[in-house]
Motif scaffolding. Structure first.
Motif, PDB file in Angstrom:
ATOM      1  N   GLU A 224      43.776  41.954   8.830  1.00 58.80           N
ATOM      2  CA  GLU A 224      43.874  41.031   7.701  1.00 58.80           C
ATOM      3  C   GLU A 224      42.499  40.588   7.231  1.00 58.80           C
ATOM      4  OE1 GLU A 224      48.229  39.079   8.892  1.00 58.80           O
ATOM      5  OE2 GLU A 224      46.358  38.214   9.647  1.00 58.80           O
ATOM      6  N   LEU A 225      41.578  40.386   8.175  1.00 52.82           N
ATOM      7  CA  LEU A 225      40.208  40.039   7.802  1.00 52.82           C
ATOM      8  C   LEU A 225      39.535  41.204   7.076  1.00 52.82           C
ATOM      9  CD1 LEU A 225      39.000  38.132  11.007  1.00 52.82           C
ATOM     10  CD2 LEU A 225      39.424  37.149   8.745  1.00 52.82           C
ATOM     11  N   GLU A 226      39.845  42.421   7.504  1.00 54.15           N
ATOM     12  CA  GLU A 226      39.260  43.593   6.846  1.00 54.15           C
ATOM     13  C   GLU A 226      39.789  43.744   5.421  1.00 54.15           C
ATOM     14  OE1 GLU A 226      40.200  46.706   9.557  1.00 54.15           O
ATOM     15  OE2 GLU A 226      38.472  46.315  10.855  1.00 54.15           O
ATOM     16  N   ASN A 227      40.995  43.242   5.158  1.00 58.79           N
ATOM     17  CA  ASN A 227      41.533  43.279   3.796  1.00 58.79           C
ATOM     18  C   ASN A 227      40.722  42.400   2.850  1.00 58.79           C
ATOM     19  OD1 ASN A 227      43.618  45.047   4.372  1.00 58.79           O
ATOM     20  ND2 ASN A 227      45.094  43.417   4.812  1.00 58.79           N
ATOM     21  N   ILE A 228      40.133  41.325   3.408  1.00 54.33           N
ATOM     22  CA  ILE A 228      39.328  40.423   2.582  1.00 54.33           C
ATOM     23  C   ILE A 228      38.051  41.122   2.125  1.00 54.33           C
ATOM     24  CG2 ILE A 228      38.056  38.238   2.559  1.00 54.33           C
ATOM     25  CD1 ILE A 228      40.049  37.160   4.588  1.00 54.33           C
ATOM     26  N   ALA A 229      37.461  41.907   3.019  1.00 53.69           N
ATOM     27  CA  ALA A 229      36.197  42.578   2.700  1.00 53.69           C
ATOM     28  C   ALA A 229      36.281  44.050   3.083  1.00 53.69           C
ATOM     29  CB  ALA A 229      35.045  41.907   3.431  1.00 53.69           C
ATOM     30  N   PRO A 230      37.036  44.851   2.328  1.00 52.21           N
ATOM     31  CA  PRO A 230      37.172  46.272   2.673  1.00 52.21           C
ATOM     32  C   PRO A 230      35.898  47.076   2.476  1.00 52.21           C
ATOM     33  CG  PRO A 230      38.205  45.817   0.555  1.00 52.21           C
ATOM     34  CD  PRO A 230      37.794  44.487   1.128  1.00 52.21           C
ATOM     35  N   ASP A 231      35.014  46.605   1.614  1.00 56.42           N
ATOM     36  CA  ASP A 231      33.755  47.303   1.333  1.00 56.42           C
ATOM     37  C   ASP A 231      32.651  46.682   2.183  1.00 56.42           C
ATOM     38  OD1 ASP A 231      31.333  48.255   0.351  1.00 56.42           O
ATOM     39  OD2 ASP A 231      32.116  48.473  -1.685  1.00 56.42           O
ATOM     40  N   ASN A 232      32.200  47.395   3.222  1.00 56.28           N
ATOM     41  CA  ASN A 232      31.217  46.836   4.141  1.00 56.28           C
ATOM     42  C   ASN A 232      29.905  46.491   3.461  1.00 56.28           C
ATOM     43  OD1 ASN A 232      32.956  47.003   6.305  1.00 56.28           O
ATOM     44  ND2 ASN A 232      32.305  49.056   6.872  1.00 56.28           N
ATOM     45  N   THR A 233      29.485  47.308   2.507  1.00 54.90           N
ATOM     46  CA  THR A 233      28.230  47.056   1.808  1.00 54.90           C
ATOM     47  C   THR A 233      28.313  45.780   0.979  1.00 54.90           C
ATOM     48  OG1 THR A 233      27.789  49.432   1.674  1.00 54.90           O
ATOM     49  CG2 THR A 233      26.546  47.999   0.191  1.00 54.90           C
TER      50      THR A 233
END
Length: 245
Positions: A224-233
């Motif tokens: 769910e946290l990765e959904n907030i910021a899917p683009d690492n850059t």
């Protein structure tokens, strides 16, 4: 949209049924870093027999002066980290490790101050705590009697023990929110549900770091946290107070 300017940890306390978890403490550290009091740097994994392959994070104090607008419990976090940095501890996982000699005592004091602040917001009906205590006072002797009955009569008294145990647990359902607390809860709970499904929405980069910290406070899992910021850059750019390797 973020519903207001309340600290992530305070809203997390309300949404997590007034539980003070380690997530709320870490959300406070990250929020203070976002405000410019600390910088956090990703470092290589530790070496050694018991080490894993996970990166570690070091924290450093900036030159920013502590604002009088901060709450006492936020200032306590700053002071604690400053003290740890003075003795050479800079890795976050060591500063807040349970085995740290001063951590347990400090966290107990911090938790008390933090909970006191949260209760002062008027979101929880304090009279409902009286009902809880009265019910517990009635149930605990019955629970003890049920245990004694099992010792004397055997498993035939198991039903009585189960009933009193459930009644004791359900006593905590007596605690209720005030009308203001209900309004605040539902407003922020909608926001929490939005964060859980952030991949279905468009999130502006200028608020990405705040969304991430609120997600930590709300106990969102890794996916769910990765959904907030899917683009690492993009995430590394938005979270300017954290330096990634």
């Amino acid at each position: 949209m973020i519903p207001g300017r309340l600290q992530p940890a305070v809203i997390g306390w309300l949404l997590l049924n007034q539980n003070t978890t380690s997530n709320l403490l870490m959300a406070t550290v990250l929020d203070l870093a976002r405000q410019g009091y600390f910088t956090i740097t990703e470092e290589p994994p530790e070496e050694g027999f018991l080490a894993d392959d996970k990166p570690t994070f070091a924290i450093q104090r900036t030159y920013q002066q502590v604002s009088e607008d901060l709450t006492k419990w936020e200032k306590q976090v700053i002071s604690y980290i400053e003290d740890e940095l003075e003795v050479g501890s800079e890795k976050l996982h060591k500063i807040f490790k349970n085995s740290n000699s001063g951590m347990t005592t400090w966290f107990s004091e911090w938790k008390q101050e933090f909970q006191s602040y949260c209760k002062q917001q008027g979101w929880i009906d304090q009279q409902s705590y009286t009902g809880l205590y009265i019910n517990l006072a009635a149930q605990i002797p019955l629970l003890g009697a049920s245990v004694a009955a099992i010792i004397v009569a055997g498993t035939i008294a198991l039903g009585a023990l189960l009933t009193t145990a459930l009644a004791t647990i359900f006593s905590f359902a007596i605690i209720r929110r005030t009308s203001e607390g209900e309004d605040v809860y539902h407003k922020w709970d909608n926001y929490r549900r939005g964060l859980k499904n952030a991949n279905e929405h468009t999130i502006s980069m200028d608020k990405l770091d705040k969304h991430f910290i609120y997600g930590i406070a709300f106990g969102l899992n890794q996916s769910e946290l990765e959904n907030i910021a899917p683009d690492n850059t993009a995430a590394a750019t938005a979270i300017a107070w954290m330096v990634f390797s």
